[in-house]
Design a protein around this motif. Sequence first.
Motif, short mmCIF file in Angstrom:
data_model
loop_
_atom_site.label_atom_id
_atom_site.label_comp_id
_atom_site.label_asym_id
_atom_site.label_seq_id
_atom_site.Cartn_x
_atom_site.Cartn_y
_atom_site.Cartn_z
N PHE A 13 -9.44 9.60 4.46
CA PHE A 13 -9.88 8.29 4.45
C PHE A 13 -9.57 7.46 3.19
CE2 PHE A 13 -13.10 10.48 7.20
CZ PHE A 13 -12.29 10.25 8.29
N ASP A 14 -8.91 8.13 2.33
CA ASP A 14 -8.70 7.54 1.17
C ASP A 14 -7.06 7.65 0.49
OD1 ASP A 14 -10.91 9.19 -0.79
OD2 ASP A 14 -9.11 9.80 -0.14
N ALA A 15 -6.39 8.74 0.97
CA ALA A 15 -5.39 8.79 0.49
C ALA A 15 -4.13 8.08 0.82
CB ALA A 15 -4.74 10.35 0.71
N LYS A 16 -3.12 7.76 0.07
CA LYS A 16 -1.97 7.10 0.23
C LYS A 16 -0.79 7.80 0.18
CE LYS A 16 -4.26 2.93 0.48
NZ LYS A 16 -4.68 2.34 1.60
N VAL A 17 -0.13 7.98 1.27
CA VAL A 17 0.94 8.96 1.44
C VAL A 17 2.20 8.37 2.25
CG1 VAL A 17 -0.26 10.93 1.11
CG2 VAL A 17 -0.22 10.14 3.22
N ALA A 242 0.42 -0.48 8.59
CA ALA A 242 0.25 -0.34 7.08
C ALA A 242 -0.09 -1.57 6.54
CB ALA A 242 1.61 0.22 6.61
N HIS A 243 -1.32 -1.79 6.04
CA HIS A 243 -1.51 -3.18 5.44
C HIS A 243 -1.11 -3.27 4.05
CE1 HIS A 243 -3.35 -6.82 5.49
NE2 HIS A 243 -4.32 -6.82 4.30
N VAL A 244 0.11 -3.47 3.70
CA VAL A 244 0.57 -3.54 2.11
C VAL A 244 0.72 -4.97 1.95
CG1 VAL A 244 1.29 -1.19 2.33
CG2 VAL A 244 2.86 -2.99 3.39
N PRO A 245 0.09 -6.03 1.60
CA PRO A 245 0.48 -7.21 1.47
C PRO A 245 1.11 -7.75 -0.02
CG PRO A 245 -1.97 -7.08 1.35
CD PRO A 245 -1.31 -5.76 1.95
N TRP A 246 0.76 -6.60 -0.90
CA TRP A 246 1.58 -6.77 -2.09
C TRP A 246 3.09 -6.52 -1.82
CZ3 TRP A 246 -1.80 -2.88 -0.48
CH2 TRP A 246 -1.22 -1.79 -0.27
N SER A 443 3.23 8.33 -7.59
CA SER A 443 2.37 7.27 -8.27
C SER A 443 3.32 6.11 -8.30
CB SER A 443 2.02 7.68 -9.54
OG SER A 443 2.87 8.16 -10.54
N LYS A 444 4.64 6.34 -8.40
CA LYS A 444 5.67 5.30 -8.60
C LYS A 444 5.83 4.33 -7.29
CE LYS A 444 8.00 7.42 -12.31
NZ LYS A 444 9.40 8.07 -12.55
N ALA A 445 5.38 4.76 -6.23
CA ALA A 445 5.52 4.05 -4.94
C ALA A 445 4.15 3.60 -4.34
CB ALA A 445 6.44 4.80 -4.29
N GLY A 446 4.27 2.49 -3.63
CA GLY A 446 3.17 2.16 -2.70
C GLY A 446 3.36 2.71 -1.59
N HIS A 447 2.48 3.50 -1.04
CA HIS A 447 2.46 4.10 0.41
C HIS A 447 1.28 3.79 1.37
CE1 HIS A 447 6.03 6.63 -0.58
NE2 HIS A 447 5.21 7.24 -1.65
N SER A 448 1.31 4.04 2.65
CA SER A 448 0.41 3.60 3.43
C SER A 448 -0.81 4.52 3.64
CB SER A 448 0.88 3.46 4.84
OG SER A 448 1.66 4.62 5.43
#
Length: 451
Positions: A13-17, A242-246, A443-448
């Motif tokens: 419920f909190d991981a971004k992968v 995938a909510h990635v507004p950044w 850590s260098k990439a934003g994932h969903s």
Amino acid sequence: MAKRTQLGRLGLFDAKVPRYTSYPTAPHFAGDVGPSRFSEWVQAIPEYGEISLYLHVPFCRRLCWFCACRTQGTATANPVRAYVETLEAELALLRQHLPRGVKLSRLHWGGGTPTLLEPDLMKRLIAAVRQTADFGESAEFSVEIDPNEIDAARLDALAEGGMNRASIGVQDFDPLIQEAIGREQSYDVTRAAVDMIRERGIASLNTDILFGLPHQNTIRITETVQKLLSFAPDRVALYGYAHVPWMAKRQQMIPSDKLPTPEERLELFETARKLFRWDGYSEIGIDHFAAPSDGLAIAQKTGKLRRNFQGYTDDTSDVLIGLGASSISKFPQGFAQNASATSEYTSAVRDGRFSTARGHTFKGEDRLRGRLIEALMCDFRINAAEITHDFDISRARLFEMFRATNAQFENILEITEDGIYVPADARPLTRIIARSFDAYDLSKAGHSSAI
């Protein structure tokens, strides 16, 4: 409840992968792969071999707020016509480098909205493809179709050109949800598009829906799934929004306070999943469903299911060539991506060169780890005999990796003489489990979200 508690404890419920449609993933591509290397890889394709071709059309009549794809809006046909001319030039350039006798196993038009093209442009593009490489004996030609941007003339052009699989994005049929994500597409409009597709003898239909959208609940997603099932699609992709507004600025238009919680996302997925299963669909990997007679279901049963940038596939070709702005190609040697900006892509091609801007050359354990991750994502298991046969790794080290992964997940995985297996209750964690075989810095990439 105990199961859900454990899934939460293990990071669901909190991981971004990553979604792992490639390995390494696109954020790790670098500028050391350029046009010359792309040319070398194309020329290394075996004569009379098979390739897949992906054509990206980045234009949309309107930009849906939920979408994170590289697209641009256009109110006129002029930019689209100019872009098709560039695609024709890129295909001609590719034809100069392709070895003799290469055939197409798959042709896919994606976007954006490929059906923005007028019939004459569609016919021109199909002709350019056929001049580049002939279709193989069992080739599949698929197109992403926007029901709001399709008519009889354009469907006729596609059907006459050989399209035998259509793909329709639905997302959700609820008007409140459609308003919240900037995507108005009624059931009646979608039904009419499906009917036109079927009337032209195009028997294979793919559909996509999303879970995790604003205002979505189990009642609303049940209604959407039931309406979707009335189309009798051959394949369904049930993607998590995938909510990635950044990353995708247009997503700032979506009310984030109306999004379901991670726990509610899991419930939405399970609700839709059960409905597809009850209707006789085979479960394919982590988020696809297919009729038992469909190629994906057959590939899963025979151990030939694979994963690429479009998700799950039964395509057995070793080469996928992406044309158009931002398209990604995969070769046995690595990945190559075209310039993302349409202007940069166009400038390169009009100058007589490929627009390859970045990519990745496989090195070290890339192929090994990529296959380990793909096996988990496709089959929920890694067969030790296959891995030790195909890669330079000892059985002892492979099982050491298995045990290390299992220890990270409270030993919920099953390790036998044959390899490692993800039990049904643990399958929501598959992407997180796959991450344990990823040697790159995530850590260098934003994932969903993992769910």
